[in-house]
Write an enzyme that holds these catalytic residues in place. Structure first.
Site, PDB file in Angstrom:
ATOM      1  N   MET A 102       0.124   3.258   5.788  1.00 52.52           N
ATOM      2  CA  MET A 102      -0.797   4.329   6.168  1.00 52.52           C
ATOM      3  C   MET A 102      -1.565   3.932   7.417  1.00 52.52           C
ATOM      4  O   MET A 102      -2.279   2.923   7.417  1.00 52.52           O
ATOM      5  CB  MET A 102      -1.789   4.602   5.031  1.00 52.52           C
ATOM      6  CG  MET A 102      -1.156   5.082   3.749  1.00 52.52           C
ATOM      7  SD  MET A 102      -2.379   5.363   2.437  1.00 52.52           S
ATOM      8  CE  MET A 102      -2.805   3.664   2.039  1.00 52.52           C
ATOM      9  N   GLY A 189      -6.861   2.453   6.965  1.00 61.33           N
ATOM     10  CA  GLY A 189      -5.577   1.832   7.319  1.00 61.33           C
ATOM     11  C   GLY A 189      -5.116   0.795   6.319  1.00 61.33           C
ATOM     12  O   GLY A 189      -5.825  -0.155   6.031  1.00 61.33           O
ATOM     13  N   SER A 190      -3.912   0.950   5.748  1.00 58.46           N
ATOM     14  CA  SER A 190      -3.507   0.057   4.676  1.00 58.46           C
ATOM     15  C   SER A 190      -2.062   0.332   4.268  1.00 58.46           C
ATOM     16  O   SER A 190      -1.313   0.964   5.000  1.00 58.46           O
ATOM     17  CB  SER A 190      -4.439   0.241   3.478  1.00 58.46           C
ATOM     18  OG  SER A 190      -4.678   1.622   3.261  1.00 58.46           O
ATOM     19  N   ARG A 191      -1.689  -0.110   3.045  1.00 55.88           N
ATOM     20  CA  ARG A 191      -0.317   0.031   2.576  1.00 55.88           C
ATOM     21  C   ARG A 191      -0.270   0.185   1.059  1.00 55.88           C
ATOM     22  O   ARG A 191      -1.119  -0.354   0.348  1.00 55.88           O
ATOM     23  CB  ARG A 191       0.481  -1.203   2.993  1.00 55.88           C
ATOM     24  CG  ARG A 191       1.981  -1.060   2.818  1.00 55.88           C
ATOM     25  CD  ARG A 191       2.674  -2.273   3.356  1.00 55.88           C
ATOM     26  NE  ARG A 191       3.182  -3.148   2.318  1.00 55.88           N
ATOM     27  CZ  ARG A 191       3.507  -4.421   2.505  1.00 55.88           C
ATOM     28  NH1 ARG A 191       3.356  -4.977   3.684  1.00 55.88           N
ATOM     29  NH2 ARG A 191       3.980  -5.140   1.515  1.00 55.88           N
TER      30      ARG A 191
END
Length: 232
Positions: A102, A189-191
């Site tokens: 993301m 912001g990440s996963r």
């Protein structure tokens, strides 16, 4: 429908977690306007971006048993067998992992990929390296869920990224989730990693765009001998 209602219908709702941040950006914008007008307009742009970041649009989720849907908006960055983290308790054999990255422009509200009961939640502090890197799965701060379903146990991991500094969970162990139900978010912001049960085949490929609660990642009720994907 009036023009005002038409415009309002196109604006997605904002998740309540975002209001303090949006308010902070708006206040900073007012101060920047007082200092120097061009800075104030930069603040306005950042305020709009913050509001978009915390958007929480309505999603239409396929609910047939056996479907695994995307838990996050973003780009499918990895599809490969990997040994799951020990805290999931899913064994030490490689399982198919689908990773969704993301960016700061994606919606960051996370949704359950399946219907089932939360068997385990495990939080682990860590670093904040780029979430697109494979080692982020081991080194970064993360929050893991194991969801028990009739088709097997699904692992879902929220991984903080380079900018993300806060993982928020809305659920507890023992709760039941519906497919597509909101279970948390990650700020900035990440996963998300999804570990499928042994033998499950993914129906997505690296580079595809996933939509949380809508894109089907896997289907346990069909046989799929493998697919070839074309990028155009």
């Amino acid at each position: 429908m009036s023009i005002a209602n038409s415009i309002r219908a196109q604006i997605p709702p904002i998740h309540q977690e975002g209001y303090p941040f949006i308010g902070g950006f708006a206040l900073a914008s007012l101060i920047l306007f007082w200092l120097w007008t061009p800075l104030g307009w930069i603040g306005v742009v950042l305020t709009v971006w913050c509001a978009l970041f915390f958007r929480d649009p309505v999603r239409t989720t396929p609910v047939r048993e056996g479907l695994v849907v995307a838990p996050a908006d973003g780009r499918v960055s990895m599809v490969q067998p990997v040994v799951p983290p020990a805290e999931l308790g899913l064994g030490d054999k490689p399982l198919m992992r689908i990773s969704i990255f993301m960016s700061v422009f994606n919606c960051h509200v996370n949704r359950s990929p399946v219907a089932g009961r939360i068997e385990r939640i495990a939080y682990r502090p860590g670093k904040f390296i780029n979430a697109e890197l494979d080692k982020a799965s081991e080194d970064n701060e993360r929050n893991s869920l194991v969801i028990a379903t009739p088709a097997g146990r699904i692992g879902v991991i929220q991984i903080a990224g380079l900018v993300a500094r806060r993982i928020v969970s809305f659920v507890r162990e023992g709760e039941s989730l519906a497919a597509g139900q909101r279970f948390g978010l990650i700020r900035f912001g990440s996963r998300l990693d999804v570990f499928l049960p042994d033998g499950a085949k993914p129906l997505v490929a690296v580079g595809q765009t996933a939509v949380a609660g809508e894109t089907v990642l896997a289907d346990f009720q069909i046989g799929d001998g493998g697919r070839v994907y074309r990028t155009d």
